[in-house]
Scaffold this motif. Structure first.
Motif, PDB file in Angstrom:
ATOM      1  N   LYS A 141       0.827  -1.210   0.000  1.00 46.20           N
ATOM      2  CA  LYS A 141       0.000   0.000   0.000  1.00 46.20           C
ATOM      3  C   LYS A 141       0.864   1.264   0.000  1.00 46.20           C
ATOM      4  N   GLU A 142       2.078   1.164   0.555  1.00 42.90           N
ATOM      5  CA  GLU A 142       2.967   2.322   0.548  1.00 42.90           C
ATOM      6  C   GLU A 142       3.470   2.648  -0.858  1.00 42.90           C
ATOM      7  N   ASP A 143       3.379   1.671  -1.764  1.00 42.31           N
ATOM      8  CA  ASP A 143       3.868   1.875  -3.130  1.00 42.31           C
ATOM      9  C   ASP A 143       2.785   2.416  -4.066  1.00 42.31           C
ATOM     10  N   LEU A 144       1.555   2.507  -3.586  1.00 44.76           N
ATOM     11  CA  LEU A 144       0.463   2.988  -4.427  1.00 44.76           C
ATOM     12  C   LEU A 144       0.562   4.498  -4.630  1.00 44.76           C
ATOM     13  N   PRO A 145       0.047   5.000  -5.740  1.00 39.88           N
ATOM     14  CA  PRO A 145       0.120   6.444  -6.007  1.00 39.88           C
ATOM     15  C   PRO A 145      -0.974   7.243  -5.306  1.00 39.88           C
ATOM     16  N   PHE A 146      -1.659   6.635  -4.337  1.00 40.51           N
ATOM     17  CA  PHE A 146      -2.682   7.326  -3.556  1.00 40.51           C
ATOM     18  C   PHE A 146      -2.841   6.600  -2.223  1.00 40.51           C
ATOM     19  N   PRO A 147      -3.292   7.299  -1.184  1.00 39.90           N
ATOM     20  CA  PRO A 147      -3.579   6.625   0.088  1.00 39.90           C
ATOM     21  C   PRO A 147      -4.810   5.739  -0.047  1.00 39.90           C
ATOM     22  N   PHE A 158      -8.090   2.841 -11.139  1.00 45.24           N
ATOM     23  CA  PHE A 158      -7.022   2.358 -10.262  1.00 45.24           C
ATOM     24  C   PHE A 158      -5.897   1.720 -11.074  1.00 45.24           C
ATOM     25  N   ARG A 159      -6.259   0.832 -11.990  1.00 49.02           N
ATOM     26  CA  ARG A 159      -5.263   0.073 -12.760  1.00 49.02           C
ATOM     27  C   ARG A 159      -4.344   0.996 -13.563  1.00 49.02           C
ATOM     28  N   LYS A 160      -4.934   1.935 -14.271  1.00 46.07           N
ATOM     29  CA  LYS A 160      -4.139   2.792 -15.149  1.00 46.07           C
ATOM     30  C   LYS A 160      -3.113   3.604 -14.369  1.00 46.07           C
ATOM     31  N   ARG A 292      -6.839  -8.962  -7.976  1.00 44.05           N
ATOM     32  CA  ARG A 292      -6.754  -9.552  -6.644  1.00 44.05           C
ATOM     33  C   ARG A 292      -6.261  -8.522  -5.630  1.00 44.05           C
ATOM     34  N   ASP A 293      -5.222  -7.776  -5.998  1.00 41.54           N
ATOM     35  CA  ASP A 293      -4.758  -6.678  -5.147  1.00 41.54           C
ATOM     36  C   ASP A 293      -5.877  -5.687  -4.868  1.00 41.54           C
ATOM     37  N   TYR A 294      -6.589  -5.329  -5.919  1.00 32.31           N
ATOM     38  CA  TYR A 294      -7.602  -4.284  -5.822  1.00 32.31           C
ATOM     39  C   TYR A 294      -8.661  -4.608  -4.779  1.00 32.31           C
ATOM     40  N   PHE A 295      -9.146  -5.849  -4.782  1.00 34.07           N
ATOM     41  CA  PHE A 295     -10.167  -6.214  -3.803  1.00 34.07           C
ATOM     42  C   PHE A 295      -9.621  -6.154  -2.376  1.00 34.07           C
TER      43      PHE A 295
END
Length: 475
Positions: A141-147, A158-160, A292-295
């Motif tokens: 989650k720390e690597d995502l471009p949003f909290p 989300f994917r794009k 799978r990550d997204y859910f």
């Protein structure tokens, strides 16, 4: 100075590869106690007259724990196994073996996080830290471009952004040695009877694939699907299949218990792309891992809303007055709609169902039979070997229109789907032998055939095979 002992609490991370908690403990401690607890709450009756864990998933779990124990023994360690409540057993082990810290991977669903909180409170009384790690997803989650709170509720958005701005980290090394305390007690993997089951599952020769638990079997499947059969290169074209072992990867069962790491699969895809071919199929398998990550991230964002009929919308689907009766017909594969019944019978006989089948039986239960969608999700929780809380409940909420589907009123025309994905009726014929004599695609609508024709095929609608349920006769 006394020796440092760390307890590694395994739950849904039953592997030695790409496992940060095991590697970290092996580097920082003099002794490591890998531990698995068969939580007795997982083997009790649940809502809607279902079980929390059915016999197929229980068998897969036992196989996976046994495989992990063997792998740890080969590294010089062992897996300590207990049955009971982790919040009671772990503090006792901490005291007995003078453990200075407990490691575990975070979960996202409320029951699992609740158990973690119980353990953490109990350890806090002993002034022992429960250290949390993240290890179930491609992206931290720390690597995502949003909290988490700002993650888009539409997957495509989300994917794009994730594909453009984030990267998948390398896998962790596999420990070379695990040092166990000299006085570590011996323990064994329980059997199904000790978990409360009265009989073992029987292998069905019609099964799409033999799904046996454990990291060694998961990595063998990965090798077979990618390198031995070269099936990955055709994945996007075959993934909606219904019969056979290689129309899809079948990795989900091993992913559900962490016998396979999603990052290990991702980097193996990249290797395959370098050495064999990079195409839509290789991308699509990475795409499915991202779903799978997204859910899981959605569960972090929305929490228990995924277990409620309204999900995170304002209303829920219409429900029939006789939905209990309809639910029982659906569960047993007795709806009178062959494509639905075949899929449900495969699930009941094997603990597996294709992705195409899952979408159809879910839509049919919710939109055609008008049954509470959470009942279907609970039944899948019992039956599916590859059950994962976030993927299961997230997908059911999606089909029900109370989750992450940007389109309203998503609907699967079951007969159209049957004709498209089982045009010759081979899948229905496999799982509904009472209809096996009906030729080709006519098998999907047997009630439309004249009685004398049905008699020629040894079929009597309403006797040898059910009448279609009244709600869908208009098909």
């Amino acid at each position: 100075m006394s020796d440092k002992t760390i307890l590694v609490w395994f739950r849904k991370d039953l592997r030695i590869h790409d496992n940060e908690i095991l590697l970290e403990a092996s580097r920082k401690a003099d002794f490591v106690i890998p531990f698995y607890c068969f939580d007795e709450r997982h083997f009790q009756p649940a809502s809607f007259n279902t079980l929390k864990t059915g016999v197929f998933r229980a068998q897969f779990l036992l196989e996976s724990v046994a495989d992990l124990k063997q792998s740890l023994q080969q590294l010089g360690g062992d897996l300590l196994i207990s049955k009971g409540l982790p919040e009671e057993i772990i503090p006792a082990l901490v005291q007995k073996y003078k453990v200075c810290e407990v490691y575990h991977h975070r979960e996202v669903a409320s029951e699992e996080t609740g158990v973690s909180e119980n353990v953490e409170r109990a350890l806090w009384k002993q002034k022992i830290n429960l250290k949390h790690f993240i290890g179930h997803t491609l992206y931290h989650k720390e690597d995502l471009p949003f909290p988490i709170k700002d993650i888009p509720d539409v997957f495509t958005t989300f994917r794009k952004k994730v594909e453009r701005e984030s990267r998948v980290k390398p896998c962790f090394e596999t420990p070379q040695i695990i040092r166990k305390p000299a006085n570590l007690e011996s323990s064994k993997v329980p059997d199904l009877y000790e978990l409360g089951f009265t009989q073992k599952p029987v292998a069905d020769p019609r099964s799409a694939i033999e799904i046996k638990g454990g990291e060694s079997n998961g990595t063998a499947r990965l090798k077979s699907y990618f390198w031995d059969t070269d099936s990955l290169k055709n994945y996007k074209n075959t993934r909606n299949g219904l019969i056979g072992s290689d129309y899809s990867s079948k990795f989900s069962s091993w992913l559900s218990l962490g016998c396979l790491s999603p990052r290990e699969i991702y980097w193996e895809i990249k290797k395959y792309e370098r050495e064999r071919i990079a195409n839509d199929s290789t991308y699509w398998l990475s795409f499915e891992l991202l779903w799978r990550d997204y859910f899981r991230f959605m569960f972090k964002k929305h929490g228990n809303k995924f277990f409620q009929k309204r999900g995170f919308k304002d209303s829920y689907p219409e429900e029939a007055e006789n939905q209990v009766e309809l639910f029982e017909c659906w569960k047993s594969g007795q709806t009178g709609i062959p494509f639905i019944d075949a899929n449900m019978r495969e699930l009941n006989a094997t603990g597996f169902m294709s992705n195409r089948g899952r979408q159809n039986v879910a839509s049919f239960l919710i939109k055609d039979l008008k049954v509470n969608w959470t009942w279907g999700a609970a039944y899948f929780e019992e039956q599916l070997i590859d059950y994962c809380p976030s993927s299961n409940w997230g997908n059911w909420a999606y089909v029900a229109g109370v989750g992450n589907d940007p389109r309203d009123n998503r609907y699967f025309n079951v007969l159209k789907q049957a004709r498209e994905y089982d045009p010759l009726g081979d899948y229905v014929r496999l799982w509904i032998p009472e209809l096996k004599n009906i030729p080709l695609g006519k098998i999907h609508e047997p009630w439309k055939l004249p009685a004398d024709r049905l008699a020629d095929y040894q079929v009597t609608i309403g006797k040898s095979y059910p009448n279609p349920l009244s709600e869908i006769v208009s098909y």
